[in-house]
Design an enzyme around this catalytic site. Sequence first.
Site, PDB file in Angstrom:
ATOM      1  N   GLU A 558      12.491   3.888   6.766  1.00 31.22           N
ATOM      2  CA  GLU A 558      11.189   4.361   6.278  1.00 31.22           C
ATOM      3  C   GLU A 558      11.409   5.519   5.326  1.00 31.22           C
ATOM      4  O   GLU A 558      12.118   6.475   5.632  1.00 31.22           O
ATOM      5  CB  GLU A 558      10.274   4.808   7.429  1.00 31.22           C
ATOM      6  N   ASN A 614       5.276   4.344   2.564  1.00 28.75           N
ATOM      7  CA  ASN A 614       3.897   4.634   2.961  1.00 28.75           C
ATOM      8  C   ASN A 614       2.976   4.620   1.734  1.00 28.75           C
ATOM      9  O   ASN A 614       3.259   5.259   0.718  1.00 28.75           O
ATOM     10  CB  ASN A 614       3.807   6.002   3.631  1.00 28.75           C
ATOM     11  N   GLU A 646       3.552   0.232   3.873  1.00 30.11           N
ATOM     12  CA  GLU A 646       2.936   0.699   5.123  1.00 30.11           C
ATOM     13  C   GLU A 646       1.567   1.300   4.852  1.00 30.11           C
ATOM     14  O   GLU A 646       1.430   2.219   4.053  1.00 30.11           O
ATOM     15  CB  GLU A 646       3.820   1.774   5.755  1.00 30.11           C
ATOM     16  N   ASP A 680       0.393   0.879   9.935  1.00 25.82           N
ATOM     17  CA  ASP A 680       0.950   2.108  10.494  1.00 25.82           C
ATOM     18  C   ASP A 680      -0.002   2.657  11.553  1.00 25.82           C
ATOM     19  O   ASP A 680      -1.203   2.394  11.524  1.00 25.82           O
ATOM     20  CB  ASP A 680       1.110   3.130   9.362  1.00 25.82           C
ATOM     21  N   GLU A 737       7.074   3.376  17.275  1.00 30.46           N
ATOM     22  CA  GLU A 737       7.359   4.609  16.523  1.00 30.46           C
ATOM     23  C   GLU A 737       7.741   5.740  17.463  1.00 30.46           C
ATOM     24  O   GLU A 737       7.303   5.777  18.613  1.00 30.46           O
ATOM     25  CB  GLU A 737       6.088   5.054  15.770  1.00 30.46           C
TER      26      GLU A 737
HETATM   27  P1  C2E Z   1       4.241   8.378   9.606  1.00 34.83           P
HETATM   28  O1  C2E Z   1       4.121   7.283   8.557  1.00 34.83           O
HETATM   29  O2  C2E Z   1       3.688   8.058  10.913  1.00 34.83           O
HETATM   30  O3  C2E Z   1       5.738   8.737   9.600  1.00 34.83           O
HETATM   31  C1  C2E Z   1       6.452   8.990  10.717  1.00 34.83           C
HETATM   32  C2  C2E Z   1       6.468  10.412  11.012  1.00 34.83           C
HETATM   33  O4  C2E Z   1       6.987  10.589  12.357  1.00 34.83           O
HETATM   34  C3  C2E Z   1       7.435  11.191  10.117  1.00 34.83           C
HETATM   35  O5  C2E Z   1       6.941  12.498   9.965  1.00 34.83           O
HETATM   36  C4  C2E Z   1       8.692  11.255  10.941  1.00 34.83           C
HETATM   37  O6  C2E Z   1       9.538  12.352  10.631  1.00 34.83           O
HETATM   38  C5  C2E Z   1       8.121  11.430  12.320  1.00 34.83           C
HETATM   39  N1  C2E Z   1       9.071  10.991  13.411  1.00 34.83           N
HETATM   40  C6  C2E Z   1      10.016  10.028  13.349  1.00 34.83           C
HETATM   41  N2  C2E Z   1      10.633   9.878  14.524  1.00 34.83           N
HETATM   42  C7  C2E Z   1      10.056  10.761  15.377  1.00 34.83           C
HETATM   43  C8  C2E Z   1      10.260  11.100  16.757  1.00 34.83           C
HETATM   44  O7  C2E Z   1      11.131  10.542  17.490  1.00 34.83           O
HETATM   45  N3  C2E Z   1       9.481  12.061  17.306  1.00 34.83           N
HETATM   46  C9  C2E Z   1       8.510  12.700  16.516  1.00 34.83           C
HETATM   47  N4  C2E Z   1       7.780  13.661  17.102  1.00 34.83           N
HETATM   48  N5  C2E Z   1       8.278  12.416  15.228  1.00 34.83           N
HETATM   49  C10 C2E Z   1       9.058  11.443  14.665  1.00 34.83           C
HETATM   50  P2  C2E Z   1       6.832  13.120   8.565  1.00 34.83           P
HETATM   51  O8  C2E Z   1       7.991  12.757   7.751  1.00 34.83           O
HETATM   52  O9  C2E Z   1       6.493  14.538   8.773  1.00 34.83           O
HETATM   53  O10 C2E Z   1       5.606  12.377   7.922  1.00 34.83           O
HETATM   54  C11 C2E Z   1       4.339  12.591   8.379  1.00 34.83           C
HETATM   55  C12 C2E Z   1       3.413  11.643   7.758  1.00 34.83           C
HETATM   56  O11 C2E Z   1       3.345  11.889   6.362  1.00 34.83           O
HETATM   57  C13 C2E Z   1       3.834  10.221   7.845  1.00 34.83           C
HETATM   58  O12 C2E Z   1       3.507   9.694   9.063  1.00 34.83           O
HETATM   59  C14 C2E Z   1       3.120   9.578   6.705  1.00 34.83           C
HETATM   60  O13 C2E Z   1       1.851   9.220   7.149  1.00 34.83           O
HETATM   61  C15 C2E Z   1       3.025  10.688   5.723  1.00 34.83           C
HETATM   62  N6  C2E Z   1       4.013  10.464   4.676  1.00 34.83           N
HETATM   63  C16 C2E Z   1       5.318  10.778   4.649  1.00 34.83           C
HETATM   64  N7  C2E Z   1       5.863  10.390   3.495  1.00 34.83           N
HETATM   65  C17 C2E Z   1       4.884   9.807   2.765  1.00 34.83           C
HETATM   66  C18 C2E Z   1       4.839   9.182   1.491  1.00 34.83           C
HETATM   67  O14 C2E Z   1       5.840   9.064   0.752  1.00 34.83           O
HETATM   68  N8  C2E Z   1       3.626   8.681   1.059  1.00 34.83           N
HETATM   69  C19 C2E Z   1       2.537   8.781   1.878  1.00 34.83           C
HETATM   70  N9  C2E Z   1       1.429   8.270   1.425  1.00 34.83           N
HETATM   71  N10 C2E Z   1       2.526   9.338   3.060  1.00 34.83           N
HETATM   72  C20 C2E Z   1       3.712   9.844   3.532  1.00 34.83           C
HETATM   73 CA    CA Z   2       3.201   6.299  11.969  1.00 32.68          CA
HETATM   74 CA    CA Z   3       4.726   5.494   8.168  1.00 32.26          CA
END
Ligand code: C2E
Ligand code: CA
Ligand code: CA
Length: 791
Positions: A558, A614, A646, A680, A737
């Site tokens: 991802e 995403n 996603e 998602d 997830e």
């Molecule tokens: P998401 O799509 O649900 O992405 C997964 C989030 O869960 C990511 O946070 C990831 O670091 C985190 N995660 C993964 N494994 C674990 C785990 O075992 N425990 C916990 N507590 N968290 C875990 P991140 O990277 O902070 O991203 C947050 C949200 O930001 C993402 O949720 C996504 O909705 C958005 N996002 C991130 N990158 C992009 C992007 O390029 N474009 C868009 N539109 N949204 C993005």
């Molecule tokens: Ca998610």
């Molecule tokens: Ca995601």
Amino acid sequence: MVNPAGGDGQGPSRAWAGRGAVWRWFLLGGFALVAVVPWMPPMGRQATFAVAAVVAVAAMVCGLRWHRPAYRTPWLLMTTGVGASLGGVMWWTGELALTAALHFPSVGDLLYVCAYPLFIATLLTWARRDRARFAYEAVVDAAVAACGLSGLAWAFIISPIMSGPDLSHRSPGYLIYTLLDLLIIALALRLLFSAGVRTPSYVIFVAGLSLDMTGDMLYYVGLAWNVPALTGATSASLWVLAYVFFAAATLHPSMSESTGSAERVQRIATPARLSLYALLALVGPAVAVGTVVLRGRGAPAVDLIVPMVVAAATAVLLVARLGLLAHFAHRRAIQLDNQAVALNAALHEQQELRAALTAWSLRDDLTGLGNRVLLRDHLDAVTGPHALLLLDLDGFQDVNDLYGHAVGDTLLTAVADRLREAAGDGLLVRLGGDEFAVLLVQERAAAATDVARALVEAVREPFQLGERETMVTASVGVLSAAAPVGTVEALRRADMALYAAKGAGKNRVEVYADALAETRDRRMRLIADLRRALADEALAVHYQPVVDLDTGRVTAVEALVRWRDGTRWIPPGEFIPIAEESGLVVPLGAWVLRRALADVKPWFEQYGIAVTVNVSGRQLREPDIADVVLDALEARAMPGAALVVEITETVLVADVGPEAAAAHGVLDRLRGEGIRVAVDDFGTGYSSLAYLRTLPVDVLKIDRAFVQDEDARGDSTAFLQAIVQMARSLRLRTVAEAVETEAQAERLRQLDCPLAQGYYFARPMPASELTALLARTGGRLEGEAQPTRAA
Ligand code: C2E
Ligand code: CA
Ligand code: CA
């Protein structure tokens, strides 16, 4: 008859230039001739007279043919008149030559008298009558003048002739001549008073007529008082000159425009004319007095009666003139009155219109509430404590999109009605769209939050729109101020509070505090910084593996965006929502996509690893989103199978109506190219499992809430199991997830969930690190086996 000058090219205009001067030579010649008349014997004078008459008639015929006046009746009559008088003159000349004496009356006199009706007709036809109104004033004016002149004529001509013994047998003839002359003078005066033109030709004609009449009068005076100089050379010179003038008038080029114009009505006499009236009114009485003084009591009665009749007639005419003036003044007064009434009405109408316009400009058409302008007016006038409440409906745009603007308008009207009740005596206005405001002043301001809550409560109840029941909520921002802060600032602060209410989850009230301003400022700065970061490529993409729970094989990664702002890593949760609101997520998402495809290419080629990107709801609404995605793939020469898009469940489900249809169309197109679509955060939206069937998706990502919930084992396990089985029956792959522990992974294995992602397997990491990790593990991750870093 129309002047044919335009018909035969340039010829006539050149001819004009030559003939144009003839009248001048004619006048000069006439004066020269007249200069020698006094020294001629009677026979010579008579012959000159005859020659002048002949030449005049010839010249007039020429003038008529040259200038061809459009309205030629008067000219024809005059020429005929002069011709008739020529006949008389010829007779007398012959008589004088043959018998050396003139008999009276003779055939010559008969011919000469014939000229008078023709001259009278000339004067009557010269100007055309105004169809709208006959110029009575000119007639009366002329009659007054004629009366005065007839008084003089009586005293100096008629009375002496009648009483003179030698002339008594001729007196009837002279009487007729005199009366005809008076009539001509009166008609000439009338023409003078009313003619619409003042061309040179007209002036010469009138001058000729005056010379003729003067000649006549002097002749009669000479006869009456036995003055041979007057009957001889003087009058003869004047008559010859009169002929010359008539001819010159006809020869002058302006003759074609002299006749036929409409009469001019001069309703109010000029001071000069009034003085003349005064003089003429005195003629009758003066003559009577003169007669009495000069002749004493022996004067015949008729010598007193005639002047009295003249005086009486003058008086009657002046009264008639006064009457005409009064009539005119009266009509004008009525006209002015009517105009004044009309003007008043127009003014009144204008005032009403202005008032209506003002009211209209302060009103909102749809709801009948006040509008933004009215609110500003009231805010400007605030002096003491006051509260400003800004209300915005949550999700109104959905209603508009889903049911159309007509339903949206009905809803707004219904909302306005409820707000009106809740706002009480506060000033309620609609600012536009789904935004309303309430202004509370003085002691009412203290109740601001209560009123705000009442507004939110009022909107919360379902609305019945036709057969449809619709729910909307409202967010309210409140500004309470003890003293005026300025209209713009008050609106700004209330808006900030409203924004905070929206940010805090909508359907609530938020009160302005200075801290809000800081939040807002930070937000603004963040947007600016993010924009710069995007331009400077200060963003990075990290990758988190998705593993097969049975084999540990990495099937996908991802792509997760990262922003390093100086030394600080800003988490996407902090800037993605702001990027979405500001639209910045569109270029940002495109950048992430291109970056991710570039990074994943070697992994895809070596291990078959796809990349999961995403895509936010905002991006999905862009009309060219499908092209952007396909172009990015093509640029890297990668197949659709290398990419998973996603989309959060809320976006897929909440976006109903035409926009949702468009989004589904985009996804269908992408899937047609082999790209897979993942839902998602599945489980956080409201979609039922059955609803999944209708969505264009391939992968379900089960939200962390169900994965990490180990205590309420029963419920979430049942749910997880249902999802996995349902997904399998729909041929969807499920990804769990945020798997953090061995226990969670084990439970998922038991439930037959095929794929998982989480810190337990690997954290998101830069591309270089992942390349190393894949090389080290051969593309297989066994969970705990990997060294995990602290969160
Ligand atoms: P998401 O799509 O649900 O992405 C997964 C989030 O869960 C990511 O946070 C990831 O670091 C985190 N995660 C993964 N494994 C674990 C785990 O075992 N425990 C916990 N507590 N968290 C875990 P991140 O990277 O902070 O991203 C947050 C949200 O930001 C993402 O949720 C996504 O909705 C958005 N996002 C991130 N990158 C992009 C992007 O390029 N474009 C868009 N539109 N949204 C993005
Ligand atoms: Ca998610
Ligand atoms: Ca995601």
